[in-house]
Design an enzyme around this catalytic site. Structure first.
Site, PDB file in Angstrom:
ATOM      1  N   ARG A   1       0.837  -1.194   0.000  1.00 38.43           N
ATOM      2  CA  ARG A   1       0.000   0.000   0.000  1.00 38.43           C
ATOM      3  C   ARG A   1       0.873   1.245   0.000  1.00 38.43           C
ATOM      4  O   ARG A   1       1.969   1.245   0.555  1.00 38.43           O
ATOM      5  CB  ARG A   1      -0.886   0.028   1.245  1.00 38.43           C
TER       6      ARG A   1
ATOM      7  N   ASP B   1       0.299   5.432   1.056  1.00 39.23           N
ATOM      8  CA  ASP B   1      -0.647   6.270   1.786  1.00 39.23           C
ATOM      9  C   ASP B   1      -1.296   7.310   0.879  1.00 39.23           C
ATOM     10  O   ASP B   1      -0.813   7.591  -0.220  1.00 39.23           O
ATOM     11  CB  ASP B   1       0.078   7.008   2.920  1.00 39.23           C
TER      12      ASP B   1
ATOM     13  N   TYR C   1      12.517   3.765  -1.823  1.00 41.02           N
ATOM     14  CA  TYR C   1      11.704   4.961  -1.684  1.00 41.02           C
ATOM     15  C   TYR C   1      12.617   6.190  -1.701  1.00 41.02           C
ATOM     16  O   TYR C   1      13.744   6.141  -1.190  1.00 41.02           O
ATOM     17  CB  TYR C   1      10.958   4.980  -0.344  1.00 41.02           C
TER      18      TYR C   1
ATOM     19  N   ARG D   1       8.173   7.864   6.307  1.00 42.12           N
ATOM     20  CA  ARG D   1       7.752   9.212   6.691  1.00 42.12           C
ATOM     21  C   ARG D   1       8.121   9.529   8.142  1.00 42.12           C
ATOM     22  O   ARG D   1       8.510  10.666   8.464  1.00 42.12           O
ATOM     23  CB  ARG D   1       6.254   9.371   6.464  1.00 42.12           C
TER      24      ARG D   1
END
Length: 245
Positions: free
Chosen positions: A51, A53, A111, A198
Site C-alpha cells: 500500500r 498512503d 523509496y 515518513r
C-alpha cells in the site's frame, strides 16, 4: 489464464492511497480495477506490491492480476493508458508465471523522500516535496542515517500498534543528494512498515535542526516507543521508486 505484471506510475495527490476502499472511488487500485474490468469483461482483483498512503506518489509500483483476456501486453498498456486518469500511467506489462505474486515475491523496495530546503517555497515542487525552510546540520543527519542502516526492529518508527507479524526490517542504504534547494533522501531495504519512511524522515529532520538529539535513534530502536521519535513527515514528499524481485 494469464498472470500479468504491471509497472505503474502515479501522482497520488488526488487519491486516498493505493488500497481500494468500499465507500470511495478515489484509490489507485480502484481506478485500475475499473478499467481492467472494462478491458476484459471480468471481475478483476489487482494485487499491489504494498500500500501507499494518501498523497504518496509512485514511479515504480508493481502489481499483478489474472485474466483470460486474449489481448497482448502492449494492447493492455494501450487500453489502460487510454482510459485511466492522466495521473495514473501503466509503464510496462509482462506475462509472468502463474505463481508470481506482486506482494509475496517482493524482496526489497526503494523509496525517495524530497524536501524543499529554502527560505522561499516553490510553486512547482509543493505537491512533490515537503517545504522545510529550517537550516539543517548535514553532519548530524548523516550520522542519524548511519545509525538506521542495518537490521533492526523498526516498530517505534512505524504507525503500527502491537502486531503478531515481525517488525524487523533491514535498511541496506540511505543516500542523500542535493540539487539546488531540492534534497532527496533515498531509502533501500527489504521492506518498510506502515508510514515507516515518513516517520524516519520526520525524525531525521528534527535531529538535523537540533530539536531532537542524535541519541533519539538509539532510544527508539532500543525501547520501541513511537512517541520518542519525530513527527510523521507529510505524504507529498514520498515516492515509491522501485520494487525488487
Amino acid at each position: 489464464m494469464k498472470n500479468i505484471k504491471l509497472t505503474i506510475e502515479y501522482d497520488g495527490r488526488r487519491y486516498l492511497g493505493w488500497q481500494r476502499l468500499g465507500n470511495s472511488e478515489k484509490t489507485i487500485q480502484g481506478k485500475i480495477e475499473k478499467v481492467l474490468q472494462q478491458m476484459t469483461g471480468e471481475e478483476i482483483e489487482i494485487i499491489g506490491s504494498g500500500r501507499t498512503d494518501a498523497g504518496t506518489h509512485a514511479r515504480g509500483q508493481i502489481a499483478n492480476f489474472k485474466t483470460q483476456s486474449e489481448l497482448t501486453p502492449p494492447e493492455m498498456i494501450d487500453f489502460l493508458n487510454r482510459y485511466l486518469p492522466g495521473d495514473i500511467v501503466v509503464k510496462a506489462a509482462i506475462e509472468m508465471p502463474d505463481r508470481f505474486h506482486a506482494r509475496y515475491n517482493a524482496k526489497g523496495k526503494k523509496y525517495t523522500y524530497y524536501i524543499w530546503n529554502a527560505e522561499i517555497p516553490s510553486a512547482f515542487e509543493r505537491y512533490r516535496s515537503f517545504y522545510f525552510p529550517q537550516e539543517l546540520d548535514l553532519e548530524k543527519i548523516n550520522q542519524a542515517c548511519q545509525k538506521l542502516i542495518g537490521t533492526h526492529d523498526f516498530i517505534g518508527f512505524s504507525a503500527l500498534k502491537k502486531t503478531k507479524k515481525s517488525t524487523i526490517r533491514t535498511i541496506e542504504d540511505i543516500s542523500i543528494e542535493q540539487n539546488g534547494h531540492l534534497v532527496a533522501f533515498t531509502f533501500v531495504g527489504n521492506g518498510f512498515l506502515h508510514k515507516m519512511v515518513r516517520i524516519l524522515m520526520g525524525t531525521i529532520l528534527e535531529i538535523g535542526t537540533g530539536k531532537l538529539p542524535l541519541e533519539t535513534i538509539d532510544e527508539v530502536l532500543d525501547h520501541k516507543i513511537r512517541e520518542a521519535a519525530g513527527e510523521t513527515a507529510p505524504a507529498q514528499g514520498l515516492f515509491l521508486d522501485d520494487v525488487y524481485y
